[in-house]
Design a protein around this motif. Structure first.
Motif, PDB file in Angstrom:
ATOM      1  N   ASN A 201      14.087  66.325  20.831  1.00 21.19           N
ATOM      2  CA  ASN A 201      14.570  65.121  20.159  1.00 21.19           C
ATOM      3  C   ASN A 201      13.418  64.203  19.769  1.00 21.19           C
ATOM      4  N   GLN A 245      16.112  64.693   8.489  1.00 24.34           N
ATOM      5  CA  GLN A 245      17.418  65.008   7.903  1.00 24.34           C
ATOM      6  C   GLN A 245      17.896  66.405   8.308  1.00 24.34           C
ATOM      7  N   PRO A 248      18.943  66.862  13.018  1.00 25.82           N
ATOM      8  CA  PRO A 248      19.582  65.610  13.475  1.00 25.82           C
ATOM      9  C   PRO A 248      19.376  65.304  14.953  1.00 25.82           C
ATOM     10  N   GLU A 249      18.869  66.283  15.720  1.00 24.40           N
ATOM     11  CA  GLU A 249      18.597  66.016  17.134  1.00 24.40           C
ATOM     12  C   GLU A 249      17.389  65.098  17.319  1.00 24.40           C
ATOM     13  N   ARG A 251      15.377  61.990  17.564  1.00 26.27           N
ATOM     14  CA  ARG A 251      15.680  60.571  17.780  1.00 26.27           C
ATOM     15  C   ARG A 251      14.418  59.718  17.893  1.00 26.27           C
ATOM     16  N   ASN A 252      13.286  60.391  18.078  1.00 25.77           N
ATOM     17  CA  ASN A 252      12.012  59.680  18.252  1.00 25.77           C
ATOM     18  C   ASN A 252      10.945  60.324  17.365  1.00 25.77           C
ATOM     19  N   GLN A 275      11.755  52.881   9.607  1.00 28.50           N
ATOM     20  CA  GLN A 275      12.602  51.817  10.140  1.00 28.50           C
ATOM     21  C   GLN A 275      13.647  51.370   9.127  1.00 28.50           C
ATOM     22  N   PHE A 278      15.825  55.106   8.457  1.00 25.67           N
ATOM     23  CA  PHE A 278      16.355  55.768   9.652  1.00 25.67           C
ATOM     24  C   PHE A 278      16.310  54.786  10.831  1.00 25.67           C
ATOM     25  N   PRO A 279      17.125  53.740  10.775  1.00 27.38           N
ATOM     26  CA  PRO A 279      17.060  52.716  11.824  1.00 27.38           C
ATOM     27  C   PRO A 279      17.404  53.247  13.219  1.00 27.38           C
ATOM     28  N   GLN A 280      18.041  54.412  13.278  1.00 34.46           N
ATOM     29  CA  GLN A 280      18.377  54.999  14.578  1.00 34.46           C
ATOM     30  C   GLN A 280      17.182  55.667  15.241  1.00 34.46           C
ATOM     31  N   ILE A 281      16.088  55.871  14.492  1.00 37.56           N
ATOM     32  CA  ILE A 281      14.899  56.555  15.003  1.00 37.56           C
ATOM     33  C   ILE A 281      13.951  55.554  15.672  1.00 37.56           C
ATOM     34  N   HIS A 282      13.530  55.880  16.875  1.00 36.05           N
ATOM     35  CA  HIS A 282      12.499  55.072  17.536  1.00 36.05           C
ATOM     36  C   HIS A 282      11.126  55.582  17.109  1.00 36.05           C
TER      37      HIS A 282
END
Length: 315
Positions: A201, A245, A248-249, A251-252, A275, A278-282
């Motif tokens: 992830n 894209q 989808p797993e 996240r970072n 940011q 993809f605001p869900q990505i750290h």
């Protein structure tokens, strides 16, 4: 207007149109990049309207293109004033910056990539990687997975990335240790670049593949907890967004670029886009604690090897 203001005005002229104006044949290689049939090391970024010639290191705007490649057609392009005047005249003739280009040949389908011939062994890979302090087990893994092999003609290192078991990205690296020679292929998929998928992830992004391998070495005990992407520059960042894209797993995203002006600027730009889109990505940013890039940090700071002459060849 002074010469700087005039040059800024010329940056609006479409580089693909300019290339065709000068007699080159533009060839589409991805949604964002155009190469030239006559120079497969040239990549035109149609989003930023800039180019880079990887064989020479030349890069920049339309005027820089004239001064770097236009000289093949007319030696007067060596003169900055002449190059600016040429582009200014083109803008006057084509104020919308885009015209129908008769010799602009765009490929709708990519050709299959043809791998360079394999050498009889991988000895120079092992010597090179040992000198660059890359862990032997990691080198063996790259070779076993056919991500890396030794090329026959020049003994270059060939890196290959796959999609659905098919080669989609090939780059060669020379065996002169510090020359940083790289060769890319015009049918490369720059929406993929060099991707190593460990179903993680977290995606680590580097400028160069050897930097990627350096980070694996520095984190030998846990390196498979991450997936990796080398975009082989600071400009082919579209692959980052495509990989997010397509996977989808993720996240970072850990941006691990060079600690120089180009790397810092690219990191800032990519982080802002991530940011925004993809605001869900750290997003995590870190630069080498010492030296310019991660491999130099591994070699000279961690392993404390003596710096060699830039033209040393590994045999």
């Amino acid at each position: 207007m002074n010469i700087e203001e005039r040059r800024n005005e010329t940056k609006a002229y479409d580089l693909v149109t300019l290339a065709a104006d000068l007699g080159f044949t533009p060839v589409k290689v991805s949604s964002r990049f155009i190469s030239l049939e006559e120079h497969d090391s040239v990549m035109i970024n149609i989003t930023r309207n800039t180019f880079k010639q990887y064989s020479t290191g030349a890069f920049g705007d339309p005027v820089a293109f004239c001064m770097s490649l236009g000289v093949e057609k007319n030696s007067r392009f060596k003169n900055l004033e002449y190059a600016i005047q040429y582009v200014e005249e083109k803008i006057k003739l084509n104020p919308d910056n885009r015209i129908e280009i008769k010799n602009r040949r765009v490929r709708t389908e990519k050709k299959d990539l043809i791998l360079p011939l394999h050498d009889f062994n991988n000895n120079k890979i092992y010597y090179y990687m040992e000198n660059r302090c890359i862990d032997r087990d990691i080198v063996d893994e790259f070779i076993a997975n056919k991500w890396l092999y030794q090329e026959k003609a020049h003994h270059n290192l060939v890196f290959v990335s796959y999609k659905n078991e098919k080669p989609v990205f090939i780059t060669e690296k020379g065996i002169i240790q510090e020359s940083r020679f790289m060769k890319e292929y015009p049918d490369n998929d720059y929406d993929h670049c060099f991707f190593v998928d460990y179903n993680s992830n977290t995606l680590i992004v580097t400028e160069a593949i050897v930097d990627m391998m350096s980070l694996m070495t520095l984190n030998k005990e846990c390196y498979k907890e991450y997936s990796y992407l080398s975009i082989n520059s600071t400009t082919k960042d579209n692959a980052i967004y495509k990989q997010i894209q397509n996977n989808p797993e993720i996240r970072n995203v850990m941006l691990r670029f060079d600690n120089d002006e180009a790397g810092i600027k690219a990191t800032k730009r990519i982080k802002e886009r991530l940011q925004e889109e993809f605001p869900q990505i750290h997003v995590d940013v870190e630069y080498p604690p010492a030296e310019k890039d991660w491999n130099d940090y591994l070699v000279y700071s961690v392993c404390q090897k003596e710096k060699i002459n830039e033209y040393t060849i590994v045999f």
